[in-house]
Design a protein around this motif. Structure first.
Motif: not given
Lengths: 380, 380, 380
Positions: A162, C300, A192-193, C79, C302-303
């Motif tokens: 995270m 989204k 991830g974004a 996550s 990336d959490g």
């Protein structure tokens, strides 16, 4: 192509752990088991034998390849680390960031995915440890596909956190019946974004039998330079090996290779002294533009070994590679697929053919051997 | 001698883990099992009972000895760490290099092999953590031999890495039927080719029942000195113990012992207040030239405990020991074998006999108690 | 009350590990299992379904609650860390002390017990890592009690070391048949003799479905202040949420809440945009005087998540909290018991009722929204 077996060995929602199999089909076999006790407690192994080439994959250690065999050629080396080491025993920060070396004994081990290379401190203060994390993250998904054409082992591994880089490795290790060759096709995806930095290097290591006094590492190159003053000492014989020598300090050479014009392929070969056994790597420079040769002909008991290391960049500490513009970045959702094949040659003819092929690649440019480290390759 | 059982409990290529046994023979018994859950998940235990003395060895924690019992004498202590802790939960670097203390609750635990003692930074920048690694490395090979003369448990443990020290411990823990004694014979081998520094200390710890107000630690010595100013405060009663005292800060004393001229043997005894129970260590000064007494009569819930600590050197941070010339180095392939016996005494007579023996050793020289730390022992 | 089941799922002397159960009784069910493979190898799970609310407790990860479900409301978030992570893979010191984030994906996770909050260096030089240890220590004792009134899961976890803090957590997670509510009653005991500092925070995290553009976090407060300049940027909409936004940097707000005069209870609610679904926390300010709102509406992948965080203090690095007088200390043997309930609301009426209740609490004082960080809350 006829599919013979399609098996999930480990699924992401498993409550069973690695499925234990023991398949034989003609000359082929695939076997899986889990090592117990000592530092190898819980390390899963998948042994693949294509009838000629056999090798043992370690899903628990990032789908690295522990060791192999092809005829009388041993693929791998003798490390002071005697068994595969379960990642839970590895502390990256050990001894100033070189804890990775406490588990280092594989034939083929990936370095990366977010960083690899020398330990140090990144510009934002992040402590970077030697060769990154991927070798010490277990695959959460492993599957096997056997057809009449090939044996394919697939694995998926997450190097995520995270509020940090989230990189996923999907690997496919493929070998064909009766061949001396395996191919590793890896896809690294930023799940991830936000963008994430990415480094990947294959640390492909040979001790005896291919490594001996008089062995040679051959590759077509534009430039070769020693990493540092220690490597500069050995520049006159940078691609030739000596007998084991206790106290020998490693020598590392950075290469810029040449590839076949048009096709994009290059090759690197390690051949034995008599030139009748060799291992050949083939890959594209667009996948791995930087090649590193690691010579560590130390005392046998200390690890008499050389590493052929195709990489996205050189294994300097990450800030150096960033500064030199060699560091990759993957956008959110972006994938990068690469391929690398490794073949064992078992006759003088095959070795000579490969050497001729390398020579022809070399004819395209004049290879320059630099006697001193290049700032471009090593940083300042 | 007649061999009754010879069993491999764990082999280096195991896919089964520790063999579970439950042997009984007359008054003896040997049992093995694996603890599960919490921080003890996966910790193997081998319990040996010779009919009088019983003790539990932890192969997973470097073949340390968790706890024992002999008649009404408890061997061990009550640590705030309530169960054996699996090494994978230990982070040596925790809290500035004292993560070792998160697993510390054994009766007998080895410190070493490449370093032991206080955490700190070595001259080459290596971060040294408290008491080294060996207590948190699992044995990869364990075997048991039972004859009509003795029960012997053997284990092999590797503290190795690539490009670093490669030390192997072979331990043999032996006890004889009906005796109150066990002997630990350890061989440390540099399995690498280059020389490796080596430190070894046995941290042998007693709480209640042997430790109480009025207990005494007796040993024949040339010199005793406090480690630091805190220990100097207690120099007048350096070998006598008090009741538990919440907030008591540890006091450590460094000894240079005397041995029997000719034979090379010395001894150390911890006896209870009434002098009818004791534990006696016997060993040679050529094996362990430095003895350390650790007094930690803190509150019961914080660990009311004393440590008798024979070592190759004092548990100062490694640079101090190197500077003082006490640091061992093993050449490539070199082995060093040592022995240490521990006996429980269960009568006033036996304790008096042992005390007389210590007094006779003391008569050889005048023991000097230094009121302040000695630079020679503690460094500057 | 009629007890239907009383089961020990894990005992401190276990050689079996978590007992696997699969109980069903009318609408209720309780199931336990162990996850295998990848980073989740060895993580025990206890799934409790009261007929309306279901949730999965992770004994191996400090009795945190992985995820839940109530009707169409998902409790938890997505996550980049995709599976529960076994504590043996967590290195607290990773990336400068934020290794905790490599295992962070739970709905409800405790931070503490000896420290929580931002990483840093304490005044005595101790390296403090993000959010402490408790989320990565396995319970050594787990039991289940089912009556016709409630399902209660209990666990015991030790965060102890020799010569350091020795804190024990006893948790009781209780839910009643057919309710949308669970209650966590935690007792933290200093099982050592010397005093020990103590911090505790519940990191209660929601992504979709409750979190969306227009969701709101409601709580009755005296003061709200941004943690830092980044949070100050968003002070005009500190309790309203936006759509996912790649690259969004977290915004954190520190609250001093108001409680019902006399009863000592306060409440915090996260409601969705249309105001027909919500999650409500209820607890006493004497248990948790400090409330923190964590907004992390990042991309989204990336959490996309917000955290409601009742705590004994604010999640600043421990020296700040000590200086501000908010740090607790438990005397030797002292226990501290707290309770926290979490309820899911599934209708507009229920949400409005809760909002009215919050408004009535707010009427007691004028809530002050500070536009800049307060030294009192954030330190200097």
């Amino acid at each position: 192509m006829k599919t013979l077996h399609k098996l999930t060995l480990l699924s992401p929602d498993s409550t069973e752990g690695l499925k234990k199999i023991d398949l034989k089909q003609g000359d082929w076999s695939v076997k899986s088991y889990t090592l117990r006790g000592g530092l190898q407690e819980g390390v899963d192994v998948v042994e693949i034998n294509n009838g000629r080439l056999s090798f043992a994959v370690l899903p628990t250690r990032g789908m690295g390849i522990w060791k192999g065999e092809c005829g009388d050629v041993s693929l791998g080396w003798n490390s002071p680390v005697k068994t595969p080491v379960h990642p839970s025993f590895i502390n990256y920060q050990d001894r100033g960031g070189i804890g990775w070396l406490k588990g280092f004994n594989e034939w083929i081990v990936r370095c990366g995915l977010n960083n690899m290379g020398a330990p140090g401190t990144d510009r934002d203060g992040t402590a970077l440890t030697l060769h990154g994390k991927i070798a010490n993250i277990p695959a959460h998904s492993v599957s096997l596909e056997i057809s009449d054409e090939a044996i394919i082992l697939r694995g998926e591994i997450d190097e995520t956190m995270m509020l940090g880089p989230a990189l996923r490795l999907n690997t496919e290790i493929r070998t064909e019946p009766g061949s001396g060759k395996l191919t590793i096709s890896d896809t690294v995806t930023n799940i991830g974004a936000a963008p994430a930095e990415h480094e990947l290097l294959y640390h492909i290591n040979y001790g005896e039998s291919l490594l001996e006094k008089g062995s040679k590492a051959l590759a077509p190159f534009k430039h070769v330079a020693p990493r540092d003053l220690r490597a500069a000492e050995g520049i006159d014989s940078f691609n030739v090996y000596e007998d084991p020598e206790t106290g020998y300090a490693e020598q590392v050479y950075f290469y810029q290779l040449v590839e076949k014009s048009g096709s994009g392929g290059t090759m690197v070969m390690l051949k034995n002294a008599s030139g009748d056994r060799a291992s050949v790597l083939r890959y594209s420079l667009s996948d791995f533009p930087c090649f590193t040769l690691w010579k560590n002909t130390a005392g046998k008991a200390d690890g008499y070994v050389t590493g052929l290391e195709p990489g996205t960049n050189y294994p300097n500490c990450r800030p150096v590679e960033r500064e030199q513009g060699r560091l990759l970045s993957l956008a959110g959702g972006e994938s990068r697929r690469t391929a690398l094949s490794i073949e064992v040659l078992e006759s003088k003819e095959a070795v000579e053919d490969a050497e001729n092929e390398i020579n022809r690649l070399q004819e395209q440019v004049e290879g320059k051997v630099h006697r001193q480290p290049l700032a471009l390759f090593s940083g300042n």
